[in-house]
Design a protein around this motif. Structure first.
Motif, PDB file in Angstrom:
ATOM      1  N   ALA A 219      32.861 -25.840  14.181  1.00 29.50           N
ATOM      2  CA  ALA A 219      32.591 -24.779  15.148  1.00 29.50           C
ATOM      3  C   ALA A 219      32.702 -25.317  16.568  1.00 29.50           C
ATOM      4  CB  ALA A 219      31.198 -24.195  14.920  1.00 29.50           C
ATOM      5  N   ARG A 220      33.056 -24.427  17.498  1.00 29.17           N
ATOM      6  CA  ARG A 220      33.123 -24.728  18.928  1.00 29.17           C
ATOM      7  C   ARG A 220      32.460 -23.569  19.664  1.00 29.17           C
ATOM      8  NH1 ARG A 220      34.526 -28.694  16.650  1.00 29.17           N
ATOM      9  NH2 ARG A 220      36.530 -29.779  16.787  1.00 29.17           N
ATOM     10  N   VAL A 221      31.934 -23.846  20.848  1.00 26.43           N
ATOM     11  CA  VAL A 221      31.267 -22.797  21.625  1.00 26.43           C
ATOM     12  C   VAL A 221      31.997 -22.589  22.949  1.00 26.43           C
ATOM     13  CG1 VAL A 221      29.584 -24.313  22.758  1.00 26.43           C
ATOM     14  CG2 VAL A 221      29.007 -21.925  22.362  1.00 26.43           C
ATOM     15  N   SER A 222      32.022 -21.334  23.380  1.00 28.90           N
ATOM     16  CA  SER A 222      32.614 -20.984  24.673  1.00 28.90           C
ATOM     17  C   SER A 222      31.771 -19.882  25.303  1.00 28.90           C
ATOM     18  CB  SER A 222      34.061 -20.496  24.500  1.00 28.90           C
ATOM     19  OG  SER A 222      34.084 -19.200  23.936  1.00 28.90           O
ATOM     20  N   ALA A 223      32.078 -19.593  26.559  1.00 29.55           N
ATOM     21  CA  ALA A 223      31.490 -18.422  27.205  1.00 29.55           C
ATOM     22  C   ALA A 223      32.070 -17.182  26.532  1.00 29.55           C
ATOM     23  CB  ALA A 223      31.811 -18.431  28.693  1.00 29.55           C
ATOM     24  N   ALA A 224      31.507 -16.037  26.851  1.00 31.74           N
ATOM     25  CA  ALA A 224      31.944 -14.777  26.241  1.00 31.74           C
ATOM     26  C   ALA A 224      32.199 -13.736  27.330  1.00 31.74           C
ATOM     27  CB  ALA A 224      30.894 -14.285  25.251  1.00 31.74           C
TER      28      ALA A 224
ATOM     29  N   GLY B 293      39.755 -11.316  27.415  1.00 35.06           N
ATOM     30  CA  GLY B 293      40.839 -11.524  28.372  1.00 35.06           C
ATOM     31  C   GLY B 293      41.206 -12.973  28.651  1.00 35.06           C
ATOM     32  N   ASP B 294      41.887 -13.146  29.777  1.00 26.23           N
ATOM     33  CA  ASP B 294      42.445 -14.446  30.145  1.00 26.23           C
ATOM     34  C   ASP B 294      41.392 -15.527  30.362  1.00 26.23           C
ATOM     35  OD1 ASP B 294      45.003 -13.432  29.973  1.00 26.23           O
ATOM     36  OD2 ASP B 294      45.152 -12.998  32.128  1.00 26.23           O
ATOM     37  N   ALA B 295      40.198 -15.153  30.789  1.00 23.56           N
ATOM     38  CA  ALA B 295      39.146 -16.153  31.012  1.00 23.56           C
ATOM     39  C   ALA B 295      38.814 -16.883  29.710  1.00 23.56           C
ATOM     40  CB  ALA B 295      37.899 -15.492  31.587  1.00 23.56           C
ATOM     41  N   LEU B 296      38.785 -16.160  28.594  1.00 25.37           N
ATOM     42  CA  LEU B 296      38.514 -16.796  27.305  1.00 25.37           C
ATOM     43  C   LEU B 296      39.688 -17.674  26.880  1.00 25.37           C
ATOM     44  CD1 LEU B 296      36.717 -17.225  24.839  1.00 25.37           C
ATOM     45  CD2 LEU B 296      37.746 -15.173  23.834  1.00 25.37           C
TER      46      LEU B 296
ATOM     47  N   LEU C 231      42.137 -22.369  18.551  1.00 23.23           N
ATOM     48  CA  LEU C 231      41.292 -21.487  19.363  1.00 23.23           C
ATOM     49  C   LEU C 231      42.124 -20.539  20.217  1.00 23.23           C
ATOM     50  CD1 LEU C 231      38.471 -23.995  20.312  1.00 23.23           C
ATOM     51  CD2 LEU C 231      38.514 -22.360  18.424  1.00 23.23           C
ATOM     52  N   ILE C 232      43.144 -19.993  19.587  1.00 27.62           N
ATOM     53  CA  ILE C 232      43.976 -18.967  20.206  1.00 27.62           C
ATOM     54  C   ILE C 232      43.686 -17.638  19.514  1.00 27.62           C
ATOM     55  CG2 ILE C 232      45.798 -20.579  20.912  1.00 27.62           C
ATOM     56  CD1 ILE C 232      47.392 -19.687  18.421  1.00 27.62           C
ATOM     57  N   ARG C 233      44.193 -16.564  20.061  1.00 27.90           N
ATOM     58  CA  ARG C 233      43.992 -15.229  19.485  1.00 27.90           C
ATOM     59  C   ARG C 233      44.486 -15.227  18.041  1.00 27.90           C
ATOM     60  NH1 ARG C 233      46.641 -10.310  18.733  1.00 27.90           N
ATOM     61  NH2 ARG C 233      45.450  -8.473  19.357  1.00 27.90           N
ATOM     62  N   GLY C 234      43.604 -14.818  17.150  1.00 29.30           N
ATOM     63  CA  GLY C 234      43.971 -14.721  15.747  1.00 29.30           C
ATOM     64  C   GLY C 234      44.148 -13.272  15.336  1.00 29.30           C
ATOM     65  N   ARG C 235      43.727 -12.979  14.118  1.00 28.86           N
ATOM     66  CA  ARG C 235      43.821 -11.617  13.599  1.00 28.86           C
ATOM     67  C   ARG C 235      42.413 -11.038  13.483  1.00 28.86           C
ATOM     68  NH1 ARG C 235      46.069 -12.891   8.039  1.00 28.86           N
ATOM     69  NH2 ARG C 235      44.698 -14.640   8.359  1.00 28.86           N
TER      70      ARG C 235
ATOM     71  N   SER D 102      41.477 -23.065  25.809  1.00 31.30           N
ATOM     72  CA  SER D 102      42.571 -24.029  25.886  1.00 31.30           C
ATOM     73  C   SER D 102      42.062 -25.422  26.266  1.00 31.30           C
ATOM     74  CB  SER D 102      43.638 -23.563  26.878  1.00 31.30           C
ATOM     75  OG  SER D 102      43.157 -23.670  28.204  1.00 31.30           O
ATOM     76  N   GLN D 103      40.854 -25.497  26.817  1.00 26.62           N
ATOM     77  CA  GLN D 103      40.251 -26.777  27.207  1.00 26.62           C
ATOM     78  C   GLN D 103      39.425 -27.408  26.081  1.00 26.62           C
ATOM     79  OE1 GLN D 103      41.139 -27.996  30.264  1.00 26.62           O
ATOM     80  NE2 GLN D 103      42.401 -26.153  30.236  1.00 26.62           N
ATOM     81  N   LEU D 104      39.162 -26.642  25.015  1.00 21.88           N
ATOM     82  CA  LEU D 104      38.352 -27.144  23.910  1.00 21.88           C
ATOM     83  C   LEU D 104      39.222 -27.880  22.896  1.00 21.88           C
ATOM     84  CD1 LEU D 104      36.102 -24.002  23.316  1.00 21.88           C
ATOM     85  CD2 LEU D 104      35.447 -26.143  24.440  1.00 21.88           C
ATOM     86  N   PRO D 105      38.637 -28.854  22.189  1.00 21.86           N
ATOM     87  CA  PRO D 105      39.415 -29.549  21.164  1.00 21.86           C
ATOM     88  C   PRO D 105      39.712 -28.645  19.972  1.00 21.86           C
ATOM     89  CG  PRO D 105      37.139 -30.312  21.153  1.00 21.86           C
ATOM     90  CD  PRO D 105      37.276 -29.370  22.313  1.00 21.86           C
ATOM     91  N   GLU D 106      40.785 -28.962  19.265  1.00 21.19           N
ATOM     92  CA  GLU D 106      41.148 -28.241  18.043  1.00 21.19           C
ATOM     93  C   GLU D 106      39.922 -28.148  17.121  1.00 21.19           C
ATOM     94  OE1 GLU D 106      43.825 -29.616  14.398  1.00 21.19           O
ATOM     95  OE2 GLU D 106      45.035 -29.106  16.166  1.00 21.19           O
TER      96      GLU D 106
END
Length: 183
Positions: free
Chosen positions: A60-65, A42-45, A27-31, A50-54
């Motif tokens: 699938a995983r969910v985060s804020a946007a 940005g940095d908030a994402l 869950l890091i910046r890809g292409r 970084s707190q989500l599991p691999e």
């Protein structure tokens, strides 16, 4: 009955409950679209992810946007296209799992309007015909569970391919919906 839209627009300029984002397993910046999302969010994402599991391929995983026009991002790791070699069937099944995982997570979270890119057809190089068939199979089956599912394609050629696949395999026609009858 929910709506399924196939359009050709910048997916980052559209509003919805969630945007589906092709992801790296960590869950890091890809292409591709992933890079655009991370650059805009940005940095908030970066911090939240970084707190989500691999996230293994197909899950699938969910985060804020943050800084996006959607409330959530649903990250999914798509498989690499293997040029139809002996592992091709596994990749196709994993691509379908991406859609199924995203839709299940969206249902769990009560997300009703989703934006999709052509999962797997960007930097992972799935042919649009295959990506469209897998995507539309999952989306058509789940359509009634959502108010709107939008697939935003990056080119008019890709849009034409997805519409052709949709018409051939999923749209009702004057022959009672039997695609073989109109072939």
């Amino acid at each position: 009955m929910g709506r399924l839209l196939l359009i050709c627009e910048d997916v980052l300029s559209l509003e919805a409950d969630a945007l589906v984002c092709p992801a790296h397993k960590h869950l890091i910046r890809g292409r591709g679209l992933s890079a655009q999302v991370y650059d805009r969010a940005g940095d908030a994402l970066v911090s939240e992810c970084s707190q989500l599991p691999e996230c293994p391929v197909g899950e699938a995983r969910v985060s804020a946007a943050p800084n996006l026009l959607v409330n959530h991002l649903i990250h999914t790791v798509t498989p690499q296209w293997s040029s139809g070699d002996q592992w091709g069937a596994q990749g196709v099944a994993q691509l379908r799992e991406c859609y199924d995982s995203v839709l299940a997570l969206a249902r769990e979270r009560g997300l009703r309007r989703l934006l999709f890119p052509a999962l797997g057809a960007g930097t992972n190089r799935f042919p649009h015909e295959i990506a469209a068939h897998q995507g539309l199979t999952a989306l058509r089956a789940a359509q009634d569970d959502f108010s709107q599912l939008t697939v935003s394609l990056h080119s008019r050629a890709a849009l034409a391919t997805w519409r052709k696949v949709d018409a051939r395999f999923f749209s009702e026609n004057q022959n009672g919906g039997d695609p073989a009858a109109s072939a």
